[in-house]
Scaffold this active site. Sequence first.
Site, short mmCIF file in Angstrom:
data_model
loop_
_atom_site.label_atom_id
_atom_site.label_comp_id
_atom_site.label_asym_id
_atom_site.label_seq_id
_atom_site.Cartn_x
_atom_site.Cartn_y
_atom_site.Cartn_z
N LYS A 1 0.83 -1.19 0.00
CA LYS A 1 0.00 0.00 0.00
C LYS A 1 0.87 1.25 0.00
O LYS A 1 0.38 2.35 -0.24
CB LYS A 1 -0.87 0.05 1.28
CG LYS A 1 -1.78 -1.13 1.45
CD LYS A 1 -2.35 -1.09 2.90
CE LYS A 1 -2.75 -2.47 3.35
NZ LYS A 1 -3.08 -2.53 4.75
N GLY A 2 2.15 1.09 0.30
CA GLY A 2 3.03 2.23 0.54
C GLY A 2 3.13 3.23 -0.59
O GLY A 2 3.31 4.42 -0.36
N PHE B 1 13.88 5.00 10.52
CA PHE B 1 12.56 4.55 10.09
C PHE B 1 11.71 5.73 9.64
O PHE B 1 11.47 6.67 10.39
CB PHE B 1 11.85 3.71 11.17
CG PHE B 1 10.83 2.81 10.52
CD1 PHE B 1 11.23 1.65 9.88
CD2 PHE B 1 9.48 3.17 10.50
CE1 PHE B 1 10.30 0.84 9.23
CE2 PHE B 1 8.55 2.37 9.85
CZ PHE B 1 8.95 1.20 9.22
N ASP C 1 14.76 -0.50 0.25
CA ASP C 1 15.48 -0.66 1.53
C ASP C 1 16.48 -1.80 1.38
O ASP C 1 17.54 -1.61 0.81
CB ASP C 1 14.43 -0.89 2.61
CG ASP C 1 14.99 -0.96 4.02
OD1 ASP C 1 16.04 -0.35 4.26
OD2 ASP C 1 14.38 -1.61 4.88
N ARG D 1 0.38 6.67 7.36
CA ARG D 1 0.37 6.78 5.90
C ARG D 1 -0.23 8.11 5.46
O ARG D 1 0.10 8.63 4.40
CB ARG D 1 -0.48 5.65 5.28
CG ARG D 1 0.08 4.25 5.48
CD ARG D 1 -0.63 3.28 4.55
NE ARG D 1 -0.45 1.88 4.93
CZ ARG D 1 0.60 1.13 4.59
NH1 ARG D 1 1.58 1.64 3.89
NH2 ARG D 1 0.67 -0.14 4.96
N ASP E 1 4.22 3.57 6.19
CA ASP E 1 3.60 3.31 7.49
C ASP E 1 4.58 2.75 8.51
O ASP E 1 5.65 2.24 8.17
CB ASP E 1 2.49 2.26 7.33
CG ASP E 1 3.04 0.86 7.06
OD1 ASP E 1 3.85 0.71 6.11
OD2 ASP E 1 2.71 -0.09 7.79
N GLU F 1 7.47 2.12 -6.41
CA GLU F 1 7.60 1.73 -5.01
C GLU F 1 7.77 2.96 -4.11
O GLU F 1 8.20 4.01 -4.57
CB GLU F 1 8.86 0.85 -4.85
CG GLU F 1 8.62 -0.59 -4.44
CD GLU F 1 8.00 -0.81 -3.08
OE1 GLU F 1 7.22 0.03 -2.57
OE2 GLU F 1 8.27 -1.87 -2.52
N ASP F 2 7.45 2.79 -2.84
CA ASP F 2 7.64 3.88 -1.89
C ASP F 2 9.10 4.02 -1.48
O ASP F 2 9.66 5.10 -1.48
CB ASP F 2 6.73 3.73 -0.66
CG ASP F 2 6.86 2.35 0.02
OD1 ASP F 2 7.60 1.47 -0.47
OD2 ASP F 2 6.19 2.16 1.05
N LYS G 1 17.13 3.95 0.47
CA LYS G 1 17.92 3.85 1.71
C LYS G 1 19.10 2.93 1.42
O LYS G 1 19.10 1.76 1.80
CB LYS G 1 17.01 3.23 2.78
CG LYS G 1 17.16 3.76 4.19
CD LYS G 1 16.48 2.84 5.17
CE LYS G 1 15.15 3.33 5.67
NZ LYS G 1 14.52 2.38 6.62
P1 IMP Z 1 12.86 -4.04 1.05
O1 IMP Z 1 12.33 -5.31 0.49
O2 IMP Z 1 13.67 -4.27 2.31
O3 IMP Z 1 13.59 -3.18 0.06
O4 IMP Z 1 11.64 -3.24 1.66
C1 IMP Z 1 10.73 -2.58 0.94
C2 IMP Z 1 9.49 -2.35 1.74
O5 IMP Z 1 9.72 -2.29 3.16
C3 IMP Z 1 8.94 -1.01 1.36
O6 IMP Z 1 8.07 -1.12 0.28
C4 IMP Z 1 8.26 -0.56 2.63
O7 IMP Z 1 6.93 -1.03 2.61
C5 IMP Z 1 9.02 -1.23 3.75
N1 IMP Z 1 9.97 -0.28 4.38
C6 IMP Z 1 11.32 -0.33 4.32
N2 IMP Z 1 11.88 0.70 5.00
C7 IMP Z 1 10.86 1.42 5.49
C8 IMP Z 1 10.79 2.64 6.28
O8 IMP Z 1 11.78 3.28 6.66
N3 IMP Z 1 9.54 3.07 6.58
C9 IMP Z 1 8.40 2.43 6.17
N4 IMP Z 1 8.42 1.31 5.44
C10 IMP Z 1 9.64 0.80 5.10
MG MG Z 2 5.10 -1.05 3.35
#
Ligand code: IMP
Ligand code: MG
Length: 181
Positions: A44-45, A153, A104, A166, A160, A100-101, A132
């Site tokens: 949903k991000g 974070f 990470d 959100r 969220d 994507e939001d 990030k």
């Molecule tokens: P990844 O698979 O670790 O790259 O994570 C991606 C997902 O983790 C994002 O689409 C977010 O939903 C969530 N996420 C990662 N870091 C944060 C943060 O700092 N705040 C909120 N959501 C995060």
């Molecule tokens: Mg998320």
Amino acid sequence: MDMRNDVAEILYTEDQLAEIVARMGRQISEDYRDKNLFMISVLKGSLIFMADLMRAVTIPCSIDFLSVSSYGAGTTTTGAVRILKDLDDSLEGKDLLIVEDILDSGVTLSFLMKNLSARNPRSIRLCTLLDKPERRKVDIHADYVGAQVPDEFIVGYGLDYAEKYRNLPYIGVLKPEIYQN
Ligand code: IMP
Ligand code: MG
């Protein structure tokens, strides 16, 4: 209870976000001028970013949404990703832009790249509002990045913590005491 009290620091204001999104929309409109742009929002991000970004795009495009398993209420990844809500139609001949939001660890997006590539789109690129880079676990980079954020974070503008924040109109750092107890 005001959500804004849980934010330690504002990283990007509404005005700054509007500027970032306008710039990304211009670039995407130019790059996809002669293509078949299909924007895929990862729920949903990316909801709010997607809604703003598609209106900053000036060429025709179609859209769809998908959602993947999250890591629950925690703040770190477990590494296992599953599609919970899939796309409606075939991807054949489409030029995909995954929206994507935040990028990470990269686990979610590298899973999605692999999964969607296997469906024979014409091309596939990644667009993330936030990056990030310090936390990357797999080798992946986005083709379009709005802004880099520190290893903290982040909440707001779609992002969220445990499904909250959100609806904050800006992006900020969540106070650690909110998730550390
Ligand atoms: P990844 O698979 O670790 O790259 O994570 C991606 C997902 O983790 C994002 O689409 C977010 O939903 C969530 N996420 C990662 N870091 C944060 C943060 O700092 N705040 C909120 N959501 C995060
Ligand atoms: Mg998320």
